[in-house]
Design an enzyme around this catalytic site. Structure first.
Site, short mmCIF file in Angstrom:
data_model
loop_
_atom_site.label_atom_id
_atom_site.label_comp_id
_atom_site.label_asym_id
_atom_site.label_seq_id
_atom_site.Cartn_x
_atom_site.Cartn_y
_atom_site.Cartn_z
N ASP A 52 0.82 -1.21 0.00
CA ASP A 52 0.00 0.00 0.00
C ASP A 52 0.85 1.26 0.00
O ASP A 52 0.39 2.32 0.40
CB ASP A 52 -0.97 0.00 1.20
CG ASP A 52 -0.25 0.22 2.52
OD1 ASP A 52 0.99 0.28 2.52
OD2 ASP A 52 -0.95 0.32 3.54
N ASP A 368 -43.02 -26.63 -29.56
CA ASP A 368 -43.94 -25.49 -29.68
C ASP A 368 -45.10 -25.78 -30.66
O ASP A 368 -44.90 -26.41 -31.68
CB ASP A 368 -43.10 -24.31 -30.20
CG ASP A 368 -43.82 -23.00 -30.09
OD1 ASP A 368 -44.99 -22.99 -29.67
OD2 ASP A 368 -43.20 -21.97 -30.42
N ARG A 444 -39.92 -11.24 -31.31
CA ARG A 444 -40.54 -12.49 -31.79
C ARG A 444 -42.06 -12.43 -31.58
O ARG A 444 -42.67 -13.39 -31.16
CB ARG A 444 -39.96 -13.72 -31.08
CG ARG A 444 -40.03 -14.98 -31.93
CD ARG A 444 -39.94 -16.26 -31.12
NE ARG A 444 -39.76 -17.39 -31.99
CZ ARG A 444 -40.03 -18.65 -31.66
NH1 ARG A 444 -40.47 -18.95 -30.48
NH2 ARG A 444 -39.83 -19.62 -32.51
N LYS A 477 -39.33 -29.07 -21.69
CA LYS A 477 -38.37 -28.12 -22.26
C LYS A 477 -38.93 -26.73 -22.00
O LYS A 477 -39.96 -26.34 -22.55
CB LYS A 477 -38.23 -28.36 -23.76
CG LYS A 477 -37.35 -27.37 -24.50
CD LYS A 477 -37.19 -27.81 -25.96
CE LYS A 477 -36.50 -26.76 -26.81
NZ LYS A 477 -36.55 -27.12 -28.24
N ASP A 479 -38.68 -22.97 -22.42
CA ASP A 479 -38.03 -22.04 -23.36
C ASP A 479 -38.23 -20.59 -22.90
O ASP A 479 -39.07 -20.29 -22.04
CB ASP A 479 -38.66 -22.25 -24.74
CG ASP A 479 -37.71 -21.93 -25.88
OD1 ASP A 479 -36.72 -21.22 -25.64
OD2 ASP A 479 -37.98 -22.39 -27.00
N ASN A 481 -37.91 -16.99 -25.22
CA ASN A 481 -37.48 -16.59 -26.56
C ASN A 481 -37.38 -15.09 -26.81
O ASN A 481 -37.43 -14.67 -27.96
CB ASN A 481 -38.41 -17.22 -27.60
CG ASN A 481 -38.05 -18.67 -27.83
OD1 ASN A 481 -36.89 -19.01 -27.99
ND2 ASN A 481 -39.04 -19.54 -27.80
N CYS A 527 -33.99 -23.68 -21.98
CA CYS A 527 -33.74 -23.31 -23.37
C CYS A 527 -34.04 -21.82 -23.48
O CYS A 527 -34.87 -21.30 -22.74
CB CYS A 527 -34.69 -24.10 -24.27
SG CYS A 527 -34.62 -23.64 -26.01
N ASP A 549 -29.77 -23.31 -31.16
CA ASP A 549 -30.68 -23.65 -32.25
C ASP A 549 -29.91 -24.05 -33.49
O ASP A 549 -30.50 -24.54 -34.46
CB ASP A 549 -31.59 -22.46 -32.58
CG ASP A 549 -32.80 -22.42 -31.67
OD1 ASP A 549 -33.03 -23.40 -30.93
OD2 ASP A 549 -33.53 -21.40 -31.68
C1 GLA Z 1 -36.73 -21.73 -29.63
C2 GLA Z 1 -36.03 -23.02 -29.27
C3 GLA Z 1 -36.30 -24.05 -30.32
C4 GLA Z 1 -37.79 -24.28 -30.45
C5 GLA Z 1 -38.49 -22.96 -30.74
C6 GLA Z 1 -39.98 -23.12 -30.65
O1 GLA Z 1 -36.17 -21.13 -30.73
O2 GLA Z 1 -34.68 -22.80 -29.11
O3 GLA Z 1 -35.63 -25.26 -30.02
O4 GLA Z 1 -38.25 -24.84 -29.25
O5 GLA Z 1 -38.12 -21.95 -29.82
O6 GLA Z 1 -40.64 -21.94 -30.91
#
Ligand code: GLA
Length: 738
Positions: A52, A368, A444, A477, A479, A481, A527, A549
């Site tokens: 220091d 989806d 989206r 799963k 998600d 997005n 995801c 993806d």
């Molecule tokens: C995202 C996921 C995909 C799929 C789509 C469905 O992009 O990463 O694997 O599930 O959404 O809308």
């Protein structure tokens, strides 16, 4: 005890066989750092490591005769404003407008084991002997606030975890404007900073840059840890490789907006800060309230990047991931997304499922498009009840039909989101994060539900609970997005809006916690448009994450290679998809698509009815291969051998803990003509063990030392003739008793 307090020198030494971390109570009562690195032998005092000395223009924080100049002194949880001009770990606004703080040592406790910090995710112990923790309580008397810094050192791993908790007692409220999880000051700047940055479909590319004076950072202000920068950074010595050299790594167990910042000062010290991003955060604490930061997991390796990763893999696979699926072999699944997108009905789905069963798939996942009026991505999100036009027997009926075929059934959800064209939005337009009278930015075609509100989480839970309760669901799963815009809750007061970004993530964790508690045997895969929320926070709830993806095998080599820096193979969702690939329009051999996806939680993302008889035969063999070796692959020790970021070829392998079995993979990009010879050198084997190596349909015997130091000759012409561009080969290596 691996944490020692030296009373006379006022120093704490945290150590195990591999690492030492030494904290001092400085003359002014604040906490300083004396050392972090390879294990050093304990002694009464390491005071000689304290630096220091006042530099010109340095401000003296404590008066003579023991002046302390904080300008480059290494500290544990520094604050800006009293002589340290670097970015600090906390900024707290007080009633009089001041942001000066002075947290001084008050007390400490050392104990075996590790406490939970729920509702936040964190690493844990199963047995108290696995780790030792210390809580150091600091106190600011003007604010009447305690700051508790907790450190845990694992016994067998070079891993130290950190987190901070503020407990405010003072009558006057305080406002946390910055509350980092940890600060680490290192005495020099001779490092490369490595981080994993990218975007949708090219998540987590390895980026390396030399540290320089000033600030270099990674961050997310998107409300999710993001595809742009994973909440993970490394400082490594310039000559460090996969297999040798010093590495300091930092991983934040958090899924929301965060900052990871490295500052090099003009005296060449390096400061690492990690925590919730201060620019999207303010948190008022009234008397009696507290605030808990997320956890940082620091890993030290004296032997290169592979060792760093192996430490993270072991810790995250066995002491972050929890529950029924933690140690179980993950099922081979088939997901219908790239096979049908949203265009399906029950007949189509059952036809795909039947073919999957024939191939040996164990779990069918409906992606989806099954709920509300979801024929397109502009409608339906929020209405978590089945679309009877597509699936007249409901999810209940479909899930039973799939079970009758002989597979488990899994389903896709995106619980945090809503489309404006949905019953949920029409009933509750104020449930989205948005500012009254201002534009509500879509992404989206969807909006983010205000998960900071309990009633919103309750409503989503009720819908999902009903659907799950009526059906036979073995896998979900989950998600997410889009990222957050207009982070504003219509239910919160003006001075509470700074909390929403963090409370949103707490709401996500709350829903995860309710679902995983009620349905402990469901396997969750997180995801986020692929891997935009691939972080340790998610792994606490969902043992695997859909990696990207981008399902193209050549692209996946990069993504999976880099993802393996932190995340174990068992956590990396990886599927074989159709060609030409839907993201890259590239054609790669079916064998290579599987050889890449094998190094993950394996599955398929296509309609097997569209394959030729010969391809279907290959798929059956692939699935059988994976079932035979998945325990080794998912739970073995992973080694990266050749980086797709540096070379045209990629190679990696997994080795069993007892070193008696391994699977290695070598992948090329474009074919070469009349190419030179190639030696493939393996890692992690026993030098004197004799192994049988099977590849290209032949078996040969070699000692471990030969395989590691001389290497297996690979004939590139064989690649060229047999397979062509994007060829790959797997080596099965097994201990031979004589
Ligand atoms: C995202 C996921 C995909 C799929 C789509 C469905 O992009 O990463 O694997 O599930 O959404 O809308």
């Amino acid at each position: 005890m691996p944490i020692i307090y030296h009373e006379t020198s006022k120093e704490f030494h945290l150590y195990n066989k591999q690492v030492s971390y030494i904290i001092e109570i400085m003359e002014n009562g604040q906490l300083g750092n004396l050392y972090y690195g390879k294990r050093i032998k304990d002694r009464e005092s390491f005071a000689y490591l304290h630096e220091d000395e006042a530099r010109p223009l340095g401000a003296l924080t404590t008066p003579e005769p023991n002046p302390l100049c904080l300008q480059y002194t290494r500290q544990e949880y520094p604050a800006y404003g009293t002589g340290d001009y670097r970015y600090g770990a906390c900024t707290i606004e007080q009633q009089n407008g001041s942001r000066i703080t002075d947290f001084l040592y008050a007390t400490h406790t050392i104990y075996e084991g590790k406490k939970k910090i729920e509702p936040l995710p964190s690493t844990y112990v199963e047995n108290k002997k696995e780790a030792t923790s210390i809580e150091i309580t600091l106190y600011d008397k003007v604010m009447d606030t305690n700051l508790i810094l907790t450190y845990t050192i694992y016994e067998e791993l070079a891993a130290i975890t950190r987190q901070a908790r503020y407990v405010h007692n003072g009558e006057a409220s305080i406002i946390l404007q910055n509350a980092m999880s940890a600060c680490v000051d290192l005495p020099d700047m001779d490092y490369d900073m490595v981080h994993l940055s990218g975007a949708w479909a090219r998540e987590r590319y390895i980026k390396t840059r030399r540290l320089e004076q000033g600030i270099q950072s990674i961050y997310s202000m998107r409300g999710a840890s993001s595809a742009e920068h994973n909440p993970f950074l490394v400082l490594k010595r310039r000559n460090t490789t996969e297999n040798q050299g010093e590495v300091y790594a930092f991983s934040l167990v958090y899924s929301g907006s965060y900052l990871g910042q490295v500052e090099v000062c003009s005296h060449d010290t390096t400061r690492v800060l990690l925590g919730i991003h201060p620019d999207t955060f303010t948190w008022t604490l009234k008397a009696g309230e507290s605030f808990q930061t997320p956890e940082v997991v620091m890993v030290y390796s004296a032997d290169g990047m592979n060792q760093m990763s192996q430490t993270y893999h072991t810790l995250y696979r066995t002491r972050l991931v929890r529950g029924y699926w933690r140690d179980r072999e993950r099922p081979v699944l088939l997901n219908n997304w790239e096979a049908t997108y949203m265009d399906f009905d029950e007949y189509k789905i059952l036809r795909i499922a039947a073919k999957a069963k024939e191939a040996g798939v164990e779990l069918f996942v409906l992606d989806d498009g099954w709920f509300g009026k979801r024929d397109d991505d502009d409608k339906g999100l929020g209405d978590w009840y089945v679309n009877l036009q597509k699936l007249p027997n409901g999810i209940a009926g479909l899930s039973r039909s799939v079970e009758n075929i002989g597979m488990k059934f899994g389903i896709w959800i995106e619980p945090e989101m809503v489309n404006k064209d949905s019953d949920l939005y029409r009933a509750h337009p104020d449930w989205i994060l948005s500012v009254p009278e201002r534009y509500e930015t879509p992404s989206r075609q969807q909006h983010v539900l205000d998960f900071s509100r309990k009633e919103v989480v309750d409503a989503i839970f009720a819908m999902l609970d009903k659907m799950i309760g009526e059906s036979k669901i073995s896998y979900i799963k989950w998600d997410m997005n889009r990222y957050i815009t207009e982070c504003y809750s219509r239910a919160a007061a003006a001075n509470e809006q700074g909390k929403i970004m963090h409370k949103y993530i707490l709401g996500v964790y709350d829903l995860y916690s309710r679902l995983t508690t009620k349905y402990p045997e469901i396997l969750f895969e997180s995801c986020s448009s692929g891997g935009a929320r691939f972080d340790p926070g998610m792994l606490y709830f969902a043992p695997q994450t859909w990696c990207s993806d981008d399902t193209d095998a050549a692209e996946r080599l990069k993504i999976q290679y880099a993802t393996s820096y932190v995340y174990p193979v068992s956590s990396i969702g990886a599927h074989v998809s159709a060609v030409p690939n839907h993201q890259m329009n590239r054609i790669t051999p079916l064998a290579t698509r599987a050889n890449v996806a094998f190094f993950g939680a394996f599955g398929y993302e296509l309609d097997l009815n569209k394959l030729t008889t010969e391809e279907m035969k290959q798929v059956k063999e692939q699935i059988q291969f994976y079932k035979n070796y998945r325990k080794l692959i998912q739970q073995g020790i992973f080694y990266r051998i050749k980086s797709p970021f540096e070379a045209k070829d990629t190679a990696w392998m997994v080795v069993a803990e007892d070193r008696k079995e391994a699977i290695a993979a070598y992948y090329q990009q474009l074919n070469k003509v009349n190419a030179g010879g190639l030696r493939f050198k393996l890692l992690g084997l026993e030098e004197d063990m004799l192994y049988e190596v099977t590849a290209f349909g032949e078996t040969q015997k070699y000692y471990g030392s030969e395989l590691m130091y001389a290497g297996i000759p690979i004939n590139r012409d064989q690649f060229a003739e047999d397979i062509g561009d994007f060829a790959s080969v797997l080596f099965h290596i097994k201990y031979a008793d004589n």
